[in-house]
Design an enzyme around this catalytic site. Sequence first.
Site, PDB file in Angstrom:
ATOM      1  N   TRP A 135     -11.865   4.336   7.559  1.00 34.27           N
ATOM      2  CA  TRP A 135     -11.669   2.755   7.637  1.00 34.27           C
ATOM      3  C   TRP A 135     -10.141   2.765   7.645  1.00 34.27           C
ATOM      4  O   TRP A 135      -9.483   3.092   6.883  1.00 34.27           O
ATOM      5  CB  TRP A 135     -12.460   2.334   6.609  1.00 34.27           C
ATOM      6  CG  TRP A 135     -12.091   0.687   6.511  1.00 34.27           C
ATOM      7  CD1 TRP A 135     -11.119   0.218   5.635  1.00 34.27           C
ATOM      8  CD2 TRP A 135     -12.759  -0.371   6.984  1.00 34.27           C
ATOM      9  NE1 TRP A 135     -11.066  -1.041   5.740  1.00 34.27           N
ATOM     10  CE2 TRP A 135     -12.068  -1.390   6.156  1.00 34.27           C
ATOM     11  CE3 TRP A 135     -13.903  -0.555   7.799  1.00 34.27           C
ATOM     12  CZ2 TRP A 135     -12.539  -2.837   6.722  1.00 34.27           C
ATOM     13  CZ3 TRP A 135     -14.096  -1.772   7.935  1.00 34.27           C
ATOM     14  CH2 TRP A 135     -13.671  -3.027   7.587  1.00 34.27           C
ATOM     15  N   ASN A 137      -7.653  -1.102   7.358  1.00 36.08           N
ATOM     16  CA  ASN A 137      -7.761  -2.806   7.668  1.00 36.08           C
ATOM     17  C   ASN A 137      -6.148  -3.121   7.519  1.00 36.08           C
ATOM     18  O   ASN A 137      -5.461  -2.805   8.429  1.00 36.08           O
ATOM     19  CB  ASN A 137      -8.589  -3.593   6.849  1.00 36.08           C
ATOM     20  CG  ASN A 137      -8.437  -3.301   5.202  1.00 36.08           C
ATOM     21  OD1 ASN A 137      -8.771  -2.247   4.779  1.00 36.08           O
ATOM     22  ND2 ASN A 137      -7.850  -4.360   4.432  1.00 36.08           N
ATOM     23  N   ASP A 138      -5.862  -3.798   6.628  1.00 34.64           N
ATOM     24  CA  ASP A 138      -4.295  -4.553   6.629  1.00 34.64           C
ATOM     25  C   ASP A 138      -3.245  -3.489   7.095  1.00 34.64           C
ATOM     26  O   ASP A 138      -3.135  -2.679   6.582  1.00 34.64           O
ATOM     27  CB  ASP A 138      -3.990  -5.293   5.440  1.00 34.64           C
ATOM     28  CG  ASP A 138      -5.146  -6.315   4.952  1.00 34.64           C
ATOM     29  OD1 ASP A 138      -6.077  -6.474   5.605  1.00 34.64           O
ATOM     30  OD2 ASP A 138      -5.007  -6.806   3.814  1.00 34.64           O
ATOM     31  N   ASP A 255      -0.812  -8.715  -2.691  1.00 36.76           N
ATOM     32  CA  ASP A 255      -0.291  -8.838  -1.380  1.00 36.76           C
ATOM     33  C   ASP A 255       1.299  -9.196  -1.288  1.00 36.76           C
ATOM     34  O   ASP A 255       1.397 -10.012  -0.716  1.00 36.76           O
ATOM     35  CB  ASP A 255      -1.007  -9.669  -0.422  1.00 36.76           C
ATOM     36  CG  ASP A 255      -2.512  -9.147  -0.435  1.00 36.76           C
ATOM     37  OD1 ASP A 255      -2.913  -8.274  -0.802  1.00 36.76           O
ATOM     38  OD2 ASP A 255      -3.401 -10.091   0.112  1.00 36.76           O
TER      39      ASP A 255
END
Length: 558
Positions: A135, A137-138, A255
Amino acid sequence: MRNRQWYWLLGLILVWGIGWGCMPLHAADGGERTLTIEKRYLHLPVKNGAPMQRMVYQIDGQTIREFDIELADANPDFWVFSELTAFANQDITIRVNQNAKGLALITASDQVPAAENLYQEATRPQFHFSSRRGWNNDPNGLVYYKGEYHLYYQHNPYGWNWGNMHWGHAVSPDLVHWTELPIALYPQMHGDWCFSGSAVIDTANTSGFKTGDEEVLVVAYTSTDRGECIAYSNNRGRTFTEYEGNPVVTHQGRDPKLIWYAPDKIWVMAVYDEIEKSQGIAFYTSPDLKQWTRQSRVDGYYECPEIFELPVDGDPSNTKWVLYAADGAYALGSFNGKTFTAESGKHPFALGPCFYASQTFSDIPPADGRRIQIAWGRTGDRSMPFNQMMNFPVELTLRTTPAGVRLFAWPVEEIESLYQQTITSSDPLFLTPERPFIPETQGDLLDLQLRILTPSHGSFGLSLFGHTLVYDAAKQTLACPHEVKIPPLDGVIDLRLLVDRQSIEIFANQGQVYIPLSVVFTPEKRAADKPVILFSHGPAVTLQKFTLHTLRSSWQPQ
């Protein structure tokens, strides 16, 4: 015959067990296996939907890796891998807490699983980055240094679904051709995951982290157990050392985005921040990337903050700061290194669902000067050994429109290095219900550019391997399938569409409207339908410009 096959499989498992030092396994209570690390990778079998297990690697009684995995005990859907080069020639014990049968399937190799078919899978994006296995993502830590664009990213190396957050890593010389490197950041322990963050080059060595000839590359990331943390690399971002003073910021949030604020010669950290039920972006400053002071906060933003300055209409004497979070909706304003002052409300940016958590590159050379963005492309195909991708890199600009200054997105020019066949029309084309236009091409990777003189009513559109996009002239909306407003400019609509095997990215009116879509084009769909059909469902439509480029795969050798 079935019994013979069963005995053959049992014998093979016993050979693996003896040859690798396999310990007795007890399915009900988990089990373990010990072997000597003599190859670069361990191959681990994964079965989507199998019970989630905890797997632990130990050397000399010390845990070096711990993660969750849907471990297959037979007929895996795909294989993932662990790189263990740093532990070569040592004995490793692998433990699981449930069904241990899958331990017998683990093999060792100097190649990743199915290396001969890597990047050739049926729906693998061919000019968008996707991870070899597992996987993503960001995007994290986008930074340029000495001819390399670094793409770090949220990554589960051990399964198709979200989890086990590490920082994956890839580099590119041109934003198009990517080479995936080993994991950059590993969690310190199970549950203390490496969430999103950013990277900068500390050119002046304000941190004092530099130890060699290379400039020090510094990342800020969220440790889910500790807070905002700093790590640094003195070998071009290949490996990292944790700052011993971590965490540098503790709060309710995550983040961190680092920027250098040149007027005051300070570092700024923009970070998602929660106070009770209020969501926003907090700003901290530091002289050295170690000691941070909270300065201000802006409400109304959720996750993955980004802030940068851009000229308006290319005029360096007229600039505005852009602030946004994960959904891309942005405000324009001013920033003094401590406080952002908005001059506009939030404007929508990406109007399609295949977009989230975008970030822009730091340290682009002044001679280039572009503000380049990559977003998480939210798409996937469960039949694949990887999941999700990155959107194609775009250049961001601020331009004046009748509605005010707005942010535009446009594919980076490096895409032209992939062009193969080009089909173009020097004369206008006329579309009627009886006369669609079907260009003769066999390509399935497309960069399609259209200029359409829009009628006052009726509808027209195009089909891409059977996926239909329809523009309603009266409503001035494109259905894709959700409706997006695209008013003509001087009676004309410009469309540019990038078509890959899991996405369509639409750029309308020179990038003022950006619509990233998740569309999985299976081999069956690509074979059954024409690549491109342009049509009208009403009055005749004039196609003033038509250019179609087919692309070669960015995974092919250059």
